[in-house]
Design a protein around this motif. Structure first.
Motif, PDB file in Angstrom:
ATOM      1  N   LYS A   1      -1.798  12.519  -0.182  1.00 49.58           N
ATOM      2  CA  LYS A   1      -1.583  13.089  -1.493  1.00 49.58           C
ATOM      3  C   LYS A   1      -1.728  12.164  -2.719  1.00 49.58           C
ATOM      4  N   GLN A   2      -1.148  10.943  -2.334  1.00 44.79           N
ATOM      5  CA  GLN A   2      -1.241   9.963  -3.494  1.00 44.79           C
ATOM      6  C   GLN A   2      -2.478   9.545  -3.898  1.00 44.79           C
ATOM      7  N   GLY A   3      -3.251   9.241  -2.684  1.00 45.24           N
ATOM      8  CA  GLY A   3      -4.757   8.817  -2.969  1.00 45.24           C
ATOM      9  C   GLY A   3      -5.768   9.927  -3.188  1.00 45.24           C
ATOM     10  N   LYS A   4      -5.351  11.096  -3.128  1.00 47.21           N
ATOM     11  CA  LYS A   4      -6.471  12.353  -3.427  1.00 47.21           C
ATOM     12  C   LYS A   4      -7.501  12.415  -2.357  1.00 47.21           C
ATOM     13  N   PHE A   5      -7.184  11.801  -1.127  1.00 53.40           N
ATOM     14  CA  PHE A   5      -8.233  11.558  -0.135  1.00 53.40           C
ATOM     15  C   PHE A   5      -8.853  12.880   0.281  1.00 53.40           C
ATOM     16  N   ASN A   6      -8.337  14.059   0.110  1.00 52.25           N
ATOM     17  CA  ASN A   6      -8.959  15.449   0.501  1.00 52.25           C
ATOM     18  C   ASN A   6     -10.208  15.579  -0.521  1.00 52.25           C
TER      19      ASN A   6
ATOM     20  N   ALA B   1     -26.002   7.605   4.109  1.00 53.60           N
ATOM     21  CA  ALA B   1     -24.839   6.620   4.361  1.00 53.60           C
ATOM     22  C   ALA B   1     -24.071   6.607   2.917  1.00 53.60           C
ATOM     23  N   VAL B   2     -22.627   6.180   2.991  1.00 49.30           N
ATOM     24  CA  VAL B   2     -21.914   6.123   1.843  1.00 49.30           C
ATOM     25  C   VAL B   2     -20.785   5.132   2.364  1.00 49.30           C
ATOM     26  N   TYR B   3     -20.166   4.558   1.084  1.00 50.40           N
ATOM     27  CA  TYR B   3     -19.115   3.389   1.840  1.00 50.40           C
ATOM     28  C   TYR B   3     -17.920   3.691   0.809  1.00 50.40           C
ATOM     29  N   LYS B   4     -16.649   3.223   1.322  1.00 50.05           N
ATOM     30  CA  LYS B   4     -15.679   3.706   0.810  1.00 50.05           C
ATOM     31  C   LYS B   4     -14.655   2.312   1.067  1.00 50.05           C
ATOM     32  N   TYR B   5     -14.193   1.611  -0.035  1.00 47.73           N
ATOM     33  CA  TYR B   5     -12.912   0.484  -0.132  1.00 47.73           C
ATOM     34  C   TYR B   5     -11.530   1.054  -0.394  1.00 47.73           C
ATOM     35  N   LEU B   6     -10.732   0.557   0.551  1.00 45.24           N
ATOM     36  CA  LEU B   6      -9.212   0.838   0.275  1.00 45.24           C
ATOM     37  C   LEU B   6      -8.613  -0.291  -0.510  1.00 45.24           C
ATOM     38  N   PHE B   7      -7.533   0.094  -1.125  1.00 46.94           N
ATOM     39  CA  PHE B   7      -6.917  -0.955  -1.602  1.00 46.94           C
ATOM     40  C   PHE B   7      -5.422  -0.524  -2.239  1.00 46.94           C
ATOM     41  N   ILE B   8      -4.610  -1.168  -2.821  1.00 47.55           N
ATOM     42  CA  ILE B   8      -3.354  -1.046  -3.313  1.00 47.55           C
ATOM     43  C   ILE B   8      -3.410  -1.239  -4.655  1.00 47.55           C
TER      44      ILE B   8
ATOM     45  N   LYS C   1       0.474   2.239  -4.671  1.00 48.78           N
ATOM     46  CA  LYS C   1      -0.055   3.351  -3.924  1.00 48.78           C
ATOM     47  C   LYS C   1      -1.488   3.030  -3.271  1.00 48.78           C
ATOM     48  N   ILE C   2      -1.615   3.355  -2.316  1.00 48.47           N
ATOM     49  CA  ILE C   2      -2.869   3.216  -1.529  1.00 48.47           C
ATOM     50  C   ILE C   2      -4.122   4.125  -2.169  1.00 48.47           C
ATOM     51  N   LYS C   3      -5.051   3.758  -2.689  1.00 42.99           N
ATOM     52  CA  LYS C   3      -6.262   4.355  -3.282  1.00 42.99           C
ATOM     53  C   LYS C   3      -7.404   3.992  -2.641  1.00 42.99           C
ATOM     54  N   SER C   4      -8.410   4.736  -3.111  1.00 38.56           N
ATOM     55  CA  SER C   4      -9.910   4.332  -2.654  1.00 38.56           C
ATOM     56  C   SER C   4     -10.989   4.392  -3.599  1.00 38.56           C
ATOM     57  N   LYS C   5     -12.084   3.607  -3.467  1.00 37.79           N
ATOM     58  CA  LYS C   5     -13.033   3.767  -4.389  1.00 37.79           C
ATOM     59  C   LYS C   5     -14.450   3.818  -3.581  1.00 37.79           C
ATOM     60  N   LEU C   6     -15.149   5.021  -4.107  1.00 41.49           N
ATOM     61  CA  LEU C   6     -16.308   5.189  -3.370  1.00 41.49           C
ATOM     62  C   LEU C   6     -17.353   4.310  -3.965  1.00 41.49           C
ATOM     63  N   ILE C   7     -18.203   3.753  -3.113  1.00 37.57           N
ATOM     64  CA  ILE C   7     -19.312   2.863  -3.465  1.00 37.57           C
ATOM     65  C   ILE C   7     -20.504   3.536  -3.144  1.00 37.57           C
TER      66      ILE C   7
ATOM     67  N   ILE D   1      -5.552   2.030   6.597  1.00 42.73           N
ATOM     68  CA  ILE D   1      -4.298   2.370   5.974  1.00 42.73           C
ATOM     69  C   ILE D   1      -2.882   1.758   6.835  1.00 42.73           C
ATOM     70  N   GLU D   2      -3.390   1.905   7.956  1.00 44.21           N
ATOM     71  CA  GLU D   2      -2.100   1.173   8.918  1.00 44.21           C
ATOM     72  C   GLU D   2      -1.875  -0.131   8.355  1.00 44.21           C
ATOM     73  N   LYS D   3      -3.028  -0.893   8.234  1.00 43.31           N
ATOM     74  CA  LYS D   3      -2.802  -2.263   7.855  1.00 43.31           C
ATOM     75  C   LYS D   3      -2.340  -2.536   6.576  1.00 43.31           C
ATOM     76  N   LEU D   4      -2.620  -1.540   5.673  1.00 50.79           N
ATOM     77  CA  LEU D   4      -2.159  -1.847   4.055  1.00 50.79           C
ATOM     78  C   LEU D   4      -0.520  -1.238   3.970  1.00 50.79           C
ATOM     79  N   LEU D   5      -0.359  -0.341   4.921  1.00 54.12           N
ATOM     80  CA  LEU D   5       1.251   0.246   5.023  1.00 54.12           C
ATOM     81  C   LEU D   5       2.094  -0.845   5.717  1.00 54.12           C
ATOM     82  N   ARG D   6       1.405  -1.589   6.620  1.00 57.76           N
ATOM     83  CA  ARG D   6       2.359  -2.642   7.376  1.00 57.76           C
ATOM     84  C   ARG D   6       2.842  -3.698   6.233  1.00 57.76           C
ATOM     85  N   LEU D   7       1.713  -3.912   5.028  1.00 55.56           N
ATOM     86  CA  LEU D   7       2.150  -4.831   4.203  1.00 55.56           C
ATOM     87  C   LEU D   7       3.241  -4.327   3.415  1.00 55.56           C
ATOM     88  N   GLN D   8       3.551  -3.137   3.354  1.00 54.27           N
ATOM     89  CA  GLN D   8       4.532  -2.620   2.487  1.00 54.27           C
ATOM     90  C   GLN D   8       5.657  -2.136   3.115  1.00 54.27           C
TER      91      GLN D   8
END
Length: 440
Positions: free
Chosen positions: A103-108, A123-130, A135-141, A359-366
């Motif tokens: 919901k926060q990252g508007k992934f849907n 093909a398409v690529y997506k990078y995840l970041f905080i 908040k965990i967001k994503s960037k579509l490349i 996402i699991e990895k980024l949440l662990r940092l939080q």
């Protein structure tokens, strides 16, 4: 082979190795193909290159009819799979956390963009970041800016995002498992803009099947673009023939009229003009005959071939008349679409699995612990439903005691958020416990 070994072997250890990597024949050929597809979808079709002709002593500009069937077919593939948001299933606590992240990252919302580019470009690529708010967001490349690097075992060891701005400055973002390096050529020289920590690692990869390259995808458009080209050529030439060969010519049959000083000559504008002929003579208009039945036959074959190869139901493009269909009949009509959606589901699910791990990895940092292996997604195809038949069957099964209330809700065509519906029923005092199924 790691990244440094790749740089030493392929690029002789040059510090600006990423420039020659982006300029390599493999990447340039791939990027040019993507740009060609973009131009085609923007209306640059082969029919537009049809040259002018000489006809009746004058220059004739032929018809250049552009049919954007490709957009319709590709949009159908995207919407059929992801028109309804995916449902996340799994352990209750993990699902609740993932629902909040979605919901926060508007992934849907970005899932539709991923699917759209997947079917168009392969093909398409997506990078995840905080972000700065935690908040965990994503960037579509975009695929035309993406330069993935694989080792001899087909494993991605690096990823380069390269793009050029409107003021002709190029930027290079080099992703590794732990860092992101940024470079630019502003001012004419390469400038190192800095290196940054990269907790999420390499971008997620979403790609379909490519028989010739297992590290890249293939556009669905390439399967049927030649069929659309032939349809455009056929209808353009047939339209030209109407203007060329249906121009009527007046013909007089019988004794020739006495023409003297222009008197008795057939006028060029015969509309509203009377014409006197000798006894036994006749006058009529002669024009070419067009074989519209042959055109219709070829057109139907081409259009049906387009639908078959693209796995698009004929009913979705007004090619079949339907009425009073049962649920089984609807499934038969959309069987090819279901097969295609099943393949697309497999490709995008592989990207989702990478996403959940990151996402699991980024949440662990939080300080938040989840197990992404306990999370799965369920797709709800946008197939038309005979809701009356489904509800009647659910009612009968529920009355017979062979279906639980949760299963009834999951199969109800009017309910998409199963988890929320179960929670509401529990609050209404139906004795239901919270479910571990939560709609994303």
């Amino acid at each position: 082979m790691n990244l440094q070994e790749y740089i030493n072997v392929v690029h002789d250890g040059k510090p600006d190795w990423f420039v020659s990597e982006c300029n390599s024949y493999y990447h340039q050929s791939r990027i040019n193909n993507i740009i060609d597809i973009k131009e085609y979808l923007s209306g640059s079709h082969l029919i537009n290159n049809r040259p002018a002709e000489m006809w009746n002593g004058k220059v004739f500009e032929p018809r250049r009819i552009v049919l954007q069937y490709a957009k319709t077919v590709l949009n159908f593939s995207t919407s059929y799979l992801l028109k309804n948001p995916v449902t996340i299933t799994g352990e209750e606590n993990d699902v609740k956390v993932m629902k909040k992240v979605y919901k926060q990252g508007k992934f849907n919302r970005t899932d539709l963009d991923i699917m759209d580019k997947l079917v168009k470009y392969g093909a398409v690529y997506k990078y995840l970041f905080i972000d700065k708010d935690g908040k965990i967001k994503s960037k579509l490349i975009n695929p035309e800016d993406a330069y993935p690097i694989y080792n001899e075992q087909g494993e991605m060891i690096c990823f380069i995002e390269h793009y050029t701005t409107d003021y002709n400055v190029s930027y290079y973002n080099i992703f590794t498992d732990s860092t992101v390096q940024k470079w630019s050529d502003a001012g004419g020289d390469f400038n190192f803009l800095g290196v940054f920590n990269n907790p999420s690692g390499l971008p997620c990869v979403y790609k379909n099947l490519n028989e010739l390259d297992n590290t890249d995808g293939r556009s669905d458009l390439e399967d049927f673009i030649n069929i659309i080209d032939n349809m455009e050529d056929l209808i353009s030439k047939y339209t030209d023939s109407i203007y060329k060969f249906l121009n009527p010519i007046p013909v007089v049959i019988g004794q020739r009229l006495n023409i003297k000083d222009g008197k008795g000559e057939i006028p060029t504008n015969l509309v509203g003009v009377g014409l006197n002929l000798d006894d036994g003579a006749d006058m009529k208009f002669i024009h070419g005959q067009l074989d519209f039945e042959s055109f219709e036959s070829v057109w139907k074959v081409l259009k049906q071939s387009l639908l078959d190869i693209s796995n698009t139901p004929a009913v979705s493009m007004n090619n079949t008349d339907i009425s009073n269909l049962s649920e089984v009949s609807i499934k038969l009509l959309f069987s090819l679409a279901d097969i295609k959606a099943g393949l697309n589901e497999r490709y995008i699910r592989e990207g989702f699995e990478q996403r959940f791990k990151k996402i699991e990895k980024l949440l662990r940092l939080q300080g938040i612990e989840i197990n992404s292996d306990n999370i799965d997604v369920v797709f709800q195809y946008a197939r038309p439903l005979n809701e009356t038949d489904i509800i009647d069957n659910i009612k009968v099964l529920k009355e017979l005691g062979v279906m639980s209330l949760q299963s009834a809700i999951e199969n109800c065509p009017m309910i998409y958020d199963v988890g929320s519906e179960m929670e509401r029923l529990g609050k209404e005092g139906n004795g239901l416990e919270n479910t571990d199924i939560v709609n994303s």
